[in-house]
Design a protein around this motif. Structure first.
Motif, short mmCIF file in Angstrom:
data_model
loop_
_atom_site.label_atom_id
_atom_site.label_comp_id
_atom_site.label_asym_id
_atom_site.label_seq_id
_atom_site.Cartn_x
_atom_site.Cartn_y
_atom_site.Cartn_z
N GLN A 5 1.30 -0.82 -0.27
CA GLN A 5 -0.41 0.54 -0.06
C GLN A 5 0.60 1.00 -0.39
O GLN A 5 0.51 2.20 -0.50
CB GLN A 5 -1.05 0.25 1.28
N LYS A 6 1.88 1.22 0.58
CA LYS A 6 2.68 2.20 0.87
C LYS A 6 3.54 2.63 -0.22
O LYS A 6 3.59 4.39 -1.25
CB LYS A 6 4.23 1.82 1.59
N ALA A 7 4.15 1.50 -1.52
CA ALA A 7 4.60 2.17 -2.49
C ALA A 7 3.84 2.85 -3.28
O ALA A 7 3.67 3.25 -4.42
CB ALA A 7 5.27 0.58 -3.27
N LEU A 8 2.39 2.22 -3.97
CA LEU A 8 1.39 2.45 -4.68
C LEU A 8 0.81 4.02 -3.89
O LEU A 8 1.03 5.00 -4.66
CB LEU A 8 -0.13 1.70 -4.22
N GLU A 9 0.90 4.23 -2.45
CA GLU A 9 0.84 5.37 -2.62
C GLU A 9 1.43 6.87 -2.77
O GLU A 9 0.82 8.19 -3.13
CB GLU A 9 0.10 4.99 -0.64
N GLU A 10 2.57 6.56 -2.11
CA GLU A 10 3.44 7.31 -2.97
C GLU A 10 3.46 7.67 -4.80
O GLU A 10 4.26 8.89 -4.62
CB GLU A 10 5.27 6.62 -2.33
N ALA A 11 3.65 7.08 -5.01
CA ALA A 11 3.40 6.83 -6.57
C ALA A 11 2.02 7.58 -6.53
O ALA A 11 1.85 7.62 -8.12
CB ALA A 11 3.46 5.86 -7.14
N GLY A 12 1.00 7.44 -5.65
CA GLY A 12 0.16 7.68 -6.19
C GLY A 12 -1.32 7.52 -6.39
O GLY A 12 -2.07 7.76 -7.16
N ILE A 13 -1.05 5.64 -6.28
CA ILE A 13 -1.70 5.03 -6.91
C ILE A 13 -2.94 4.01 -6.78
O ILE A 13 -2.17 3.87 -5.03
CB ILE A 13 -1.23 3.60 -8.02
N PRO A 14 -3.99 4.51 -6.65
CA PRO A 14 -5.83 4.37 -5.93
C PRO A 14 -5.31 2.71 -5.36
O PRO A 14 -4.89 1.92 -7.15
CB PRO A 14 -6.47 4.37 -6.51
N VAL A 15 -5.03 1.98 -4.78
CA VAL A 15 -5.28 0.62 -3.74
C VAL A 15 -6.67 -0.49 -5.17
O VAL A 15 -8.15 -0.21 -4.62
CB VAL A 15 -5.72 -0.41 -2.62
N ASN A 16 -6.50 -0.87 -5.96
CA ASN A 16 -7.96 -1.35 -7.03
C ASN A 16 -8.38 -2.96 -5.32
O ASN A 16 -7.25 -3.93 -5.58
CB ASN A 16 -7.57 -2.02 -8.42
N PRO A 17 -8.63 -3.02 -5.12
CA PRO A 17 -9.00 -4.16 -4.27
C PRO A 17 -9.72 -5.74 -5.09
O PRO A 17 -8.93 -6.60 -4.31
CB PRO A 17 -10.33 -3.34 -3.35
N SER A 18 -9.63 -5.45 -6.23
CA SER A 18 -10.31 -6.48 -6.66
C SER A 18 -9.35 -7.55 -7.62
O SER A 18 -8.93 -8.22 -8.20
CB SER A 18 -11.55 -6.54 -8.07
N TRP A 19 -7.59 -6.87 -7.06
CA TRP A 19 -6.35 -7.03 -7.62
C TRP A 19 -5.99 -7.52 -7.13
O TRP A 19 -4.28 -7.91 -6.27
CB TRP A 19 -5.40 -5.74 -8.12
N ILE A 20 -6.40 -7.85 -5.19
CA ILE A 20 -5.76 -8.23 -4.45
C ILE A 20 -6.25 -9.61 -3.65
O ILE A 20 -7.16 -9.60 -3.47
CB ILE A 20 -6.23 -7.63 -2.99
N LEU A 21 -5.30 -10.61 -3.66
CA LEU A 21 -6.03 -11.75 -3.76
C LEU A 21 -4.93 -12.69 -2.59
O LEU A 21 -3.66 -12.50 -2.38
CB LEU A 21 -5.44 -12.77 -5.39
N VAL A 22 -5.76 -13.33 -1.72
CA VAL A 22 -6.03 -13.55 -0.28
C VAL A 22 -5.93 -15.03 -0.95
O VAL A 22 -5.91 -15.91 -1.08
CB VAL A 22 -6.09 -13.23 0.99
N ASP A 23 -5.35 -15.69 0.69
CA ASP A 23 -5.14 -17.28 1.04
C ASP A 23 -4.47 -17.59 -0.82
O ASP A 23 -4.84 -18.89 -0.65
CB ASP A 23 -6.30 -17.87 1.27
N LYS A 24 -2.99 -17.25 -1.14
CA LYS A 24 -2.76 -18.36 -2.54
C LYS A 24 -1.20 -18.39 -1.63
O LYS A 24 -0.72 -17.10 -1.26
CB LYS A 24 -1.85 -17.46 -3.49
N HIS A 25 -0.82 -19.87 -2.35
CA HIS A 25 0.66 -20.08 -2.03
C HIS A 25 1.04 -21.44 -2.48
O HIS A 25 1.93 -21.45 -2.52
CB HIS A 25 0.48 -21.11 -0.43
N THR A 26 0.72 -22.04 -3.57
CA THR A 26 1.30 -23.31 -4.54
C THR A 26 0.94 -22.55 -5.45
O THR A 26 0.71 -21.81 -6.55
CB THR A 26 0.61 -24.16 -3.91
N ILE A 27 1.91 -23.70 -6.62
CA ILE A 27 2.11 -23.17 -7.98
C ILE A 27 0.36 -23.11 -8.53
O ILE A 27 0.12 -22.82 -9.15
CB ILE A 27 3.46 -24.32 -8.53
#
Lengths: 330, 330
Positions: free
Chosen positions: B200-222
DNA sequence: AAAATGATTGAAACTGGTTTCAATATTTGC
DNA sequence: GCAAATATTGAAACCAGTTTCAATCATTTT
């Protein structure tokens, strides 16, 4: 530490009775049993396994000997064994030999001292003559590695067949100049020996003579694969296909080959062994010999547990099938 | 089993004397000492560790708790820990939780029952409140995972910084639509929380809003990676870069992306985390955040061993540096 | 109702080491 | 040469459980 005596005192019984409750002996009056259970609960009591083990009453640990846990083949094997063990209440001790003979022997001592109740060996560094005496102290099961004996249970795949179908597949694709990477060449018996024979037999059947300079021994890692590729590039008479002893070697080969501008499989075909996750992820996908790792581990665990319960089921050799998985690298 | 009494009888001394020889006590006459050593040799005597442990004299086992040993990150960690332990005469018990809370607690019981003298936890399933009581029975060191406490030693990398430099790298390459795969999103404290903040910090510094649909949780494997790629393909507004929570997820992403005809990094840039062997072998080579796994394990092992010797060195947090490894996938 | 059987319980011995304590032998100090 | 200090040794207690054995109690059989 709260001990059995603390529980006995709180429950107003003797420690004998507490012990009987712990071990589910019959003939305890329901009310005393309940008092004891309540006291155990209240004190958060856990019996001391060292004490139980000392009296020869406890068996809860199996040991798995591996050369290197970072090798995915072995980590998957351990994974399978651990799961079987856990379901039966056993803890799994991982013993990494790093291919060190002394370390292997030091781990076998776990049996002698009852720190492990049984051992699964997935590799063997010492001669069997060195290891055999330890069977006196508890069951030893071989899984993956195997030897020329009938009095020890073994779970193995047909390594001969694996190499044979792999090399034959390359021959069917039109290759006649086939290099071969292996762990060891001059073993008396066992995995590497059988693989070597599979390689030779496939060539022989096709009337192809063996070229000793294309046989590369003591190869195991990705780095080894890269180095082998460099060697091959420097040859005047280059092979058109390589049979790698593991998917990791194959990965290294593929990396170095692509870097050198070779197209795969057109300029160089590569086949691996194991079917590890890496095989699928390589580009092109790696043709490989699949070993049923999870089943091998499961079977080894089950056999060992069975041996811990009945003293002497007849030791048998279980041979699981290998399978050629054709992807795009051949 | 040969016992200390057999040795005593053969050497013609009391078992006390034998015990003294075993433990290298001073004040034993050289000739008796030699007789005892000879008798021990002759009988192939090994002291019974359960008995020694029972008397509170022996500490030779450390336990490493991992979620899954087949995850290379953890197998390399275990490898490093095991080596440190072995050098100091400790055995390493591998405890695989499979992310099961109860299993984790059952392994913590090893401490209570003195089957393990110390524990290194590389993951945490239960709340710390559940785990904390076990510190009474022996030292616990956290390695990789961390929590919001100061009274427990932790070896960690700066996860925030890792994600931050990774995402920033993507931004510098001109990306503004950056997806993000993570283990968990809503943790209170720890690894995942810090990673999320770095993103979030990296996006914020670049003035890019967070798009929640691009955040994918519970991912681990190939496999997770492959599925994520399919999800991304179905989106109307597709990201041009993905930050993957591990090299394995990245591998799955890359496979599926190439299969769908995307060029990497032109159509889609991918960055991983860990710098596992797979990162190097992927094509194109995977840009990733390198964690100093071997050092983490080594440090954790050393800290634990130190705690076993001196009771209470001040628990400290060791933060090791992460590093951006740029290859061809970005 | 007495005898035989079986259930329930605890004291004491046992597992294989280590540690405490006291006895004896040897060396040192003066 | 004698007291004090130190070295060497073993008997017995201890760690935390399990197992053996015998005693007590309840139940069934005759």
């Amino acid at each position: 530490m709260t001990t059995i005596i603390d529980v006995a005192r709180l429950a107003g019984v003797s420690k004998t009775t507490v012990s009987r409750v712990i071990n589910n002996y019959p003939h305890i009056s329901p009310d005393k049993k309940e008092q004891v259970l309540k006291a155990m609960e209240q004190l958060g009591f856990t019996p001391n396994p060292s004490a139980r083990r000392l009296r020869g009453q406890l068996a809860t640990t199996i040991a798995v000997v591996v050369p290197k846990i970072v090798n995915p083949f072995f980590s998957y094997l351990v994974d399978a064994i651990e799961q079987v063990g856990y379901r039966s209440g056993y803890q799994t001790l991982i013993c990494q030999t790093n291919e060190d003979k002394e370390k292997e022997l030091s781990y076998l001592n776990l049996l002698k001292t009852k720190q492990a109740d049984g051992i699964i060996m997935t590799s063997i560094e010492n001669d069997w003559a060195q290891i055999e005496p330890y069977t006196e102290f508890g069951p030893i099961v071989l899984c993956n590695e195997y030897i020329n004996k009938t009095d020890v249970p073994m779970i193995r795949v047909d390594q001969y067949q694996g190499t044979y179908i792999g090399v034959k597949h390359l021959i069917e694709r039109g290759h006649r100049k086939i290099a071969y990477c292996t762990g060891g060449l001059f073993t008396e018996f066992g995995k590497d020996k059988d693989r070597n024979q599979g390689y030779q037999k496939a060539l022989e059947e096709a009337g192809i003579p063996v070229n000793p300079s294309w046989i590369l021994v003591d190869k195991h890692t990705i780095e080894d694969g890269k180095r082998v590729m460099q060697l091959l590039m420097e040859m005047k008479d280059r092979p058109t296909a390589v049979f790698a002893g593991s998917d990791e070697i194959a990965g290294g080969l593929m990396m170095a080959a692509k870097k050198a501008g070779l197209r795969i499989p057109d300029d160089l075909a590569i086949i691996g062994f194991d079917d590890q996750p890496i095989a699928e992820v390589l580009d092109p996908g790696l043709t490989t010999i699949r070993q049923p790792i999870a089943q091998m581990g499961k079977k080894a665990g089950e056999i060992l547990l069975a041996m811990l319960n009945e003293p002497c089921p007849s030791p048998a050799v279980y041979e699981l099938p290998v399978e050629l998985v054709v992807r795009e690298s051949t």
